[in-house]
Design a protein around this motif. Sequence first.
Motif, PDB file in Angstrom:
ATOM      1  N   ILE A 248       1.054  -1.440   0.130  1.00  0.00           N
ATOM      2  CA  ILE A 248      -0.242   0.215   0.181  1.00  0.00           C
ATOM      3  C   ILE A 248       0.834   1.402  -0.021  1.00  0.00           C
ATOM      4  O   ILE A 248       2.403   1.393   0.482  1.00  0.00           O
ATOM      5  N   ALA A 249       0.316   2.167  -0.537  1.00  0.00           N
ATOM      6  CA  ALA A 249       1.294   3.597  -0.730  1.00  0.00           C
ATOM      7  C   ALA A 249       1.184   3.910   0.683  1.00  0.00           C
ATOM      8  O   ALA A 249       0.308   4.408   1.395  1.00  0.00           O
ATOM      9  N   LEU A 250       2.268   4.555   1.310  1.00  0.00           N
ATOM     10  CA  LEU A 250       2.190   5.390   2.446  1.00  0.00           C
ATOM     11  C   LEU A 250       1.620   6.054   2.966  1.00  0.00           C
ATOM     12  O   LEU A 250       1.441   6.483   4.119  1.00  0.00           O
ATOM     13  N   ASP A 251       1.315   6.954   1.928  1.00  0.00           N
ATOM     14  CA  ASP A 251       0.487   8.471   2.064  1.00  0.00           C
ATOM     15  C   ASP A 251      -1.120   7.506   1.801  1.00  0.00           C
ATOM     16  O   ASP A 251      -1.353   8.878   1.876  1.00  0.00           O
ATOM     17  N   ALA A 252      -1.518   7.288   1.668  1.00  0.00           N
ATOM     18  CA  ALA A 252      -2.237   6.594   1.108  1.00  0.00           C
ATOM     19  C   ALA A 252      -3.262   7.211   2.356  1.00  0.00           C
ATOM     20  O   ALA A 252      -2.861   7.086   4.126  1.00  0.00           O
ATOM     21  N   PRO A 253      -4.600   7.555   2.119  1.00  0.00           N
ATOM     22  CA  PRO A 253      -5.842   8.402   3.564  1.00  0.00           C
ATOM     23  C   PRO A 253      -5.814   6.962   3.800  1.00  0.00           C
ATOM     24  O   PRO A 253      -6.605   5.783   3.459  1.00  0.00           O
ATOM     25  N   GLU A 254      -7.029   7.057   5.363  1.00  0.00           N
ATOM     26  CA  GLU A 254      -7.464   6.096   5.807  1.00  0.00           C
ATOM     27  C   GLU A 254      -8.869   6.083   5.134  1.00  0.00           C
ATOM     28  O   GLU A 254      -9.333   6.324   4.906  1.00  0.00           O
ATOM     29  N   PRO A 255      -9.720   4.250   5.693  1.00  0.00           N
ATOM     30  CA  PRO A 255     -10.615   3.732   4.947  1.00  0.00           C
ATOM     31  C   PRO A 255     -11.571   5.750   5.724  1.00  0.00           C
ATOM     32  O   PRO A 255     -11.533   5.360   6.595  1.00  0.00           O
TER      33      PRO A 255
END
Length: 55
Positions: free
Chosen positions: A13-20
């Motif tokens: 997953i991307a490190l800066d991916a927003p939380e669901p």
Amino acid sequence: MTAKAGKPMVKVIALDAPEPSHVRRFGFLAGQISVPDDFDRMGETAIMSMFEGGA
């Protein structure tokens, strides 16, 4: 997912991916709004005139 012999080993997953975000549910405004019975015909005359070149 990366798998070995069909068994998941890694999830990338991307490190800066927003939380669901919060899951949106159908019907959450039940009883708070109303849709007129003629909703599917609202503005019918104006819309027809636009298609017929009267706009």
